[in-house]
Design a protein around this motif. Structure first.
Motif, mmCIF file in Angstrom:
data_model
loop_
_atom_site.group_PDB
_atom_site.id
_atom_site.type_symbol
_atom_site.label_atom_id
_atom_site.label_comp_id
_atom_site.label_asym_id
_atom_site.label_seq_id
_atom_site.Cartn_x
_atom_site.Cartn_y
_atom_site.Cartn_z
ATOM 1 N N ARG A 70 -4.897 4.310 10.008
ATOM 2 C CA ARG A 70 -5.408 5.614 9.577
ATOM 3 C C ARG A 70 -4.316 6.648 9.876
ATOM 4 O O ARG A 70 -3.977 6.877 11.033
ATOM 5 C CB ARG A 70 -6.691 5.962 10.314
ATOM 6 C CG ARG A 70 -7.298 7.303 9.895
ATOM 7 C CD ARG A 70 -8.549 7.601 10.719
ATOM 8 N NE ARG A 70 -9.107 8.883 10.374
ATOM 9 C CZ ARG A 70 -9.985 9.089 9.391
ATOM 10 N NH1 ARG A 70 -10.403 8.058 8.663
ATOM 11 N NH2 ARG A 70 -10.459 10.298 9.144
ATOM 12 N N PHE A 71 -3.795 7.247 8.837
ATOM 13 C CA PHE A 71 -2.738 8.249 9.008
ATOM 14 C C PHE A 71 -3.266 9.667 8.825
ATOM 15 O O PHE A 71 -3.189 10.497 9.724
ATOM 16 C CB PHE A 71 -1.609 7.996 7.999
ATOM 17 C CG PHE A 71 -0.953 6.658 8.140
ATOM 18 C CD1 PHE A 71 -0.304 6.300 9.314
ATOM 19 C CD2 PHE A 71 -0.991 5.737 7.097
ATOM 20 C CE1 PHE A 71 0.316 5.055 9.436
ATOM 21 C CE2 PHE A 71 -0.379 4.501 7.213
ATOM 22 C CZ PHE A 71 0.266 4.159 8.385
ATOM 23 N N PHE A 72 -3.810 9.947 7.661
ATOM 24 C CA PHE A 72 -4.348 11.277 7.382
ATOM 25 C C PHE A 72 -5.431 11.156 6.328
ATOM 26 O O PHE A 72 -5.549 10.140 5.638
ATOM 27 C CB PHE A 72 -3.245 12.235 6.900
ATOM 28 C CG PHE A 72 -2.621 11.861 5.593
ATOM 29 C CD1 PHE A 72 -3.159 12.289 4.382
ATOM 30 C CD2 PHE A 72 -1.480 11.060 5.545
ATOM 31 C CE1 PHE A 72 -2.589 11.940 3.167
ATOM 32 C CE2 PHE A 72 -0.905 10.697 4.330
ATOM 33 C CZ PHE A 72 -1.458 11.137 3.143
ATOM 34 N N GLU A 73 -6.216 12.186 6.218
ATOM 35 C CA GLU A 73 -7.281 12.231 5.229
ATOM 36 C C GLU A 73 -7.142 13.520 4.425
ATOM 37 O O GLU A 73 -6.972 14.595 5.005
ATOM 38 C CB GLU A 73 -8.642 12.199 5.923
ATOM 39 C CG GLU A 73 -9.816 12.290 4.973
ATOM 40 C CD GLU A 73 -11.143 12.418 5.714
ATOM 41 O OE1 GLU A 73 -12.187 12.483 5.042
ATOM 42 O OE2 GLU A 73 -11.124 12.484 6.974
ATOM 43 N N VAL A 74 -7.203 13.397 3.111
ATOM 44 C CA VAL A 74 -7.184 14.584 2.264
ATOM 45 C C VAL A 74 -8.607 15.127 2.186
ATOM 46 O O VAL A 74 -9.521 14.458 1.687
ATOM 47 C CB VAL A 74 -6.655 14.264 0.848
ATOM 48 C CG1 VAL A 74 -6.736 15.504 -0.041
ATOM 49 C CG2 VAL A 74 -5.216 13.778 0.914
ATOM 50 N N TRP B 186 8.672 1.508 -5.365
ATOM 51 C CA TRP B 186 7.326 0.971 -5.350
ATOM 52 C C TRP B 186 6.468 1.720 -6.367
ATOM 53 O O TRP B 186 6.760 2.839 -6.745
ATOM 54 C CB TRP B 186 6.719 1.029 -3.963
ATOM 55 C CG TRP B 186 6.530 2.397 -3.361
ATOM 56 C CD1 TRP B 186 5.380 3.136 -3.328
ATOM 57 C CD2 TRP B 186 7.521 3.192 -2.678
ATOM 58 N NE1 TRP B 186 5.586 4.323 -2.681
ATOM 59 C CE2 TRP B 186 6.891 4.394 -2.259
ATOM 60 C CE3 TRP B 186 8.876 3.000 -2.381
ATOM 61 C CZ2 TRP B 186 7.572 5.393 -1.591
ATOM 62 C CZ3 TRP B 186 9.558 4.006 -1.697
ATOM 63 C CH2 TRP B 186 8.906 5.179 -1.300
ATOM 64 N N SER B 187 5.397 1.051 -6.823
ATOM 65 C CA SER B 187 4.535 1.608 -7.864
ATOM 66 C C SER B 187 3.106 1.716 -7.362
ATOM 67 O O SER B 187 2.613 0.823 -6.666
ATOM 68 C CB SER B 187 4.562 0.734 -9.118
ATOM 69 O OG SER B 187 5.862 0.670 -9.656
ATOM 70 N N THR B 188 2.437 2.818 -7.740
ATOM 71 C CA THR B 188 1.053 3.049 -7.355
ATOM 72 C C THR B 188 0.254 3.486 -8.577
ATOM 73 O O THR B 188 0.812 3.967 -9.564
ATOM 74 C CB THR B 188 0.964 4.123 -6.253
ATOM 75 O OG1 THR B 188 1.692 5.292 -6.668
ATOM 76 C CG2 THR B 188 1.545 3.618 -4.947
ATOM 77 N N VAL B 189 -1.075 3.322 -8.491
ATOM 78 C CA VAL B 189 -1.929 3.597 -9.643
ATOM 79 C C VAL B 189 -3.085 4.500 -9.237
ATOM 80 O O VAL B 189 -3.598 4.433 -8.119
ATOM 81 C CB VAL B 189 -2.463 2.281 -10.252
ATOM 82 C CG1 VAL B 189 -3.322 1.508 -9.257
ATOM 83 C CG2 VAL B 189 -3.236 2.546 -11.540
ATOM 84 N N GLY B 190 -3.504 5.335 -10.171
ATOM 85 C CA GLY B 190 -4.699 6.145 -10.007
ATOM 86 C C GLY B 190 -5.461 6.168 -11.316
ATOM 87 O O GLY B 190 -4.863 6.126 -12.399
ATOM 88 N N ILE C 93 -1.092 9.900 -3.417
ATOM 89 C CA ILE C 93 -1.529 9.597 -2.049
ATOM 90 C C ILE C 93 -1.175 8.159 -1.688
ATOM 91 O O ILE C 93 -0.665 7.876 -0.596
ATOM 92 C CB ILE C 93 -3.042 9.844 -1.894
ATOM 93 C CG1 ILE C 93 -3.350 11.339 -2.044
ATOM 94 C CG2 ILE C 93 -3.541 9.343 -0.544
ATOM 95 C CD1 ILE C 93 -4.825 11.653 -2.122
ATOM 96 N N ASP C 94 -1.421 7.219 -2.603
ATOM 97 C CA ASP C 94 -1.069 5.819 -2.343
ATOM 98 C C ASP C 94 0.429 5.665 -2.091
ATOM 99 O O ASP C 94 0.852 4.868 -1.239
ATOM 100 C CB ASP C 94 -1.480 4.939 -3.522
ATOM 101 C CG ASP C 94 -2.916 4.439 -3.419
ATOM 102 O OD1 ASP C 94 -3.637 4.903 -2.516
ATOM 103 O OD2 ASP C 94 -3.306 3.584 -4.238
ATOM 104 N N ALA C 95 1.247 6.404 -2.842
ATOM 105 C CA ALA C 95 2.699 6.305 -2.676
ATOM 106 C C ALA C 95 3.115 6.712 -1.270
ATOM 107 O O ALA C 95 3.962 6.064 -0.629
ATOM 108 C CB ALA C 95 3.410 7.176 -3.707
ATOM 109 N N VAL C 96 2.504 7.782 -0.755
ATOM 110 C CA VAL C 96 2.824 8.247 0.600
ATOM 111 C C VAL C 96 2.289 7.263 1.634
ATOM 112 O O VAL C 96 2.983 6.909 2.608
ATOM 113 C CB VAL C 96 2.249 9.653 0.823
ATOM 114 C CG1 VAL C 96 2.395 10.065 2.288
ATOM 115 C CG2 VAL C 96 2.938 10.661 -0.082
ATOM 116 N N MET C 97 1.052 6.785 1.449
ATOM 117 C CA MET C 97 0.451 5.854 2.404
ATOM 118 C C MET C 97 1.265 4.572 2.516
ATOM 119 O O MET C 97 1.495 4.044 3.617
ATOM 120 C CB MET C 97 -0.985 5.520 1.966
ATOM 121 C CG MET C 97 -1.970 6.659 2.121
ATOM 122 S SD MET C 97 -2.328 7.011 3.861
ATOM 123 C CE MET C 97 -3.726 8.129 3.666
#
Length: 539
Positions: free
Chosen positions: A398-402, A506-510, A524-528
């Motif tokens: 758990r890093f951060f929550e938006v 790296w690749s992320t999807v929304g 957010i996924d990219a940062v996580m």
């Protein structure tokens, strides 16, 4: 003993003729240094005098082990080689080698140049002799050779003999229109050698207009040519030139070439090929072609469950080489076609060794299939898949929550009475017990609005407290949008490719009915993922 093959790179000249490509001088220097490190024999730096960038490059050209070469054309009719200003500009670049292009097709001599066939022979002979007299290694690019040979073989051979007799070290057979097929290239190359042009002085220069440039180059060397000209990633005019990122590993790793020939490229150097290929795409601000042989991101991707199961047992079942030999990596994508073999292999690649009977495995597969039915795609978005899997396995820190975000887009007239837009974003995150609010707008240095997604990305990355040092080097390198359902209830899928300072991508999807919301999910996924991979501490 293996025959020596010489590799001649024309990326900095032929590559620059690609539509939409224009190198700066610093970029050309960077590419030249990478080519030299790879082990090329010749690097063609450009055409001095043809444009300011090429002239500036030769003024600042780096020291290379490879032979730096200036490109130009044979002298014009009606003047001597010593008094031709175009030829003089090429020689004034002071490179150890000079490559001059000249006509070998009688049709081009009379129609394009408007001179006699004998005048053209004199231009070739005098130009090459002048370069040799100046102490330069001379190369003659025999333009339209294959078309010319088919139309008038005696005249085409006369042009080659003129260059040979004047002292050309290399006579390069050029398939300038790119329409000659490999069988004809091999046959004509063999006939040229039989007519008295030695194979160890012959090169081949193919274009890719029939998607056979690499095959044509290989046919020429099997017929006896010993120099290959090409470009990185197959850059070049129209459909491009012979692709060295395909030719080089084929020559080093495939029979009969690997045992019959040697080049200046070592197997250690070959392991840098993927990095160099992607560096060039980065300079051009292009997305690398995923299906590129050897170096593409999908070159060793195994999506079908049957393939992945076999790959786990023995990679040779579905891979023609070890991807590490060219600096690439195997990928087991996750999709709605995936089975447990794909899943466990992919988890293993992430560093998670999960037993076959782990209860989370079927749950992960079901969630992937359900989410792909909603519009998600984990086939390419490997980083988002990893986060999904880690959460299911209870291994996601758990890093951060938006807590919330807001984006506004304003359209108004500026002081010049022009309509402009401005995007602003507010992002509130909770880190531990602390809430942090960041605000950013999307205006760039030139005063141009870069849109709401850019504003969100800047706001998210503006202040993440203890995690800031992990994300400062993240940059977005590609942004792809697809509508997965039509009509007024359309669902938008966004794929974001990110890169950090080490060159890792790296690749992320929304997915959402709202394109901004889908984009923010992928951001957010990219940062996580970056925080997970860099070992950032959990809150």
């Amino acid at each position: 003993m293996p025959d020596r093959l010489y590799l001649y790179d024309t990326t900095l000249r032929d590559g620059q003729q690609t539509q939409g490509v224009q190198f700066s001088t610093p970029e050309k220097i960077r590419i030249a240094q990478a080519l030299d490190a790879l082990g090329l024999d010749h690097i063609e730096g450009g055409w001095p005098g043809a444009n300011p960038t090429d002239s500036a490059f030769f003024d600042a050209a780096p020291e290379t082990r490879a032979t730096m070469t200036a490109f130009g054309m044979t002298k014009r009719a009606g003047r001597s080689a010593e008094n031709d200003d175009v030829l003089a500009a090429v020689l004034n670049a002071n490179t150890p080698a000079v490559c001059l292009v000249g006509k070998t097709h009688d049709f081009h001599v009379t129609e394009a140049l408007g001179i006699t066939l004998d005048e053209n022979l004199d231009n070739i002979r005098a130009s090459i002799a002048h370069c040799v007299a100046q102490g330069r290694e001379a190369l003659f690019d025999a333009e339209h050779l294959f078309d010319g040979y088919k139309a008038n073989p005696d005249y085409a051979l006369a042009c080659l003999r003129a260059a040979r007799d004047a002292g050309a070290r290399w006579i390069v057979l050029c398939d300038t229109n790119g329409g000659t097929l490999p069988d004809d290239i091999g046959r004509i190359t063999a006939e040229v050698i039989a007519a008295g042009i030695p194979g160890d002085r012959l090169g081949i220069h193919t274009h890719n207009d029939t998607e056979t440039a690499v095959a044509g180059a290989l046919a020429a060397i099997m017929a006896g040519a010993r120099q290959i000209q090409g470009t990185l990633n197959g850059l070049g005019e129209r459909c491009g030139n012979a692709n060295l990122t395909t030719l080089i590993p084929t020559l080093l790793l495939k029979e009969p070439y690997a045992s019959r020939f040697e080049t200046g490229i070592t197997h250690d150097g070959l392991r840098g090929l993927t990095r160099i290929s992607r560096m060039l795409d980065d300079i051009l601000n292009r997305v690398p072609m995923r299906q590129a042989p050897y170096v593409g991101a999908s070159a060793f991707a195994h999506k079908a469950g049957l393939h992945a199961s076999a790959i786990v047992k023995n990679p040779a079942t579905y891979e023609h080489i070890d991807p590490a030999m060219v600096g690439n990596a195997r990928i087991i994508p996750m999709s709605n076609q995936a089975g447990q073999s794909n899943l466990r292999q992919r988890l293993s690649d992430m560093g998670l060794d999960v037993p076959r009977d782990h209860p989370a495995l079927p749950a992960i597969l079901e969630e992937i299939k359900a989410r792909e039915d909603q519009g998600y795609s984990y086939d390419t978005a490997q980083a988002s898949f990893e986060l999904l899997a880690r959460r299911a396995l209870g291994d996601m820190p758990r890093f951060f929550e938006v807590k919330r975000y807001k984006v506004t887009v304003e359209r108004r007239k500026n002081k010049y009475d022009r309509m402009v837009s401005l995007s602003e974003a507010v992002v509130v995150v909770k880190i531990g017990e602390d809430k942090m609010l960041s605000v950013s707008e999307s205006m760039d240095e030139a005063g141009t609005d870069r849109g709401p997604v850019n504003a969100l990305a800047k706001a998210l990355a503006k202040d993440l407290g203890p995690y800031q040092r992990y994300i400062d080097d993240i940059r977005l390198v590609d942004f792809k949008v697809r509508i997965t359902q039509g009509g007024t209830e359309a669902v938008t899928r966004v794929i974001i490719d990110s890169e950090d300072g080490t060159g890792r991508r790296w690749s992320t999807v929304g997915v959402s009915a709202n394109i901004v919301d889908a984009s923010f999910e992928a951001l957010i996924d990219a940062v996580m993922w970056k925080l997970v991979r860099d070992g950032a501490p959990a809150t």
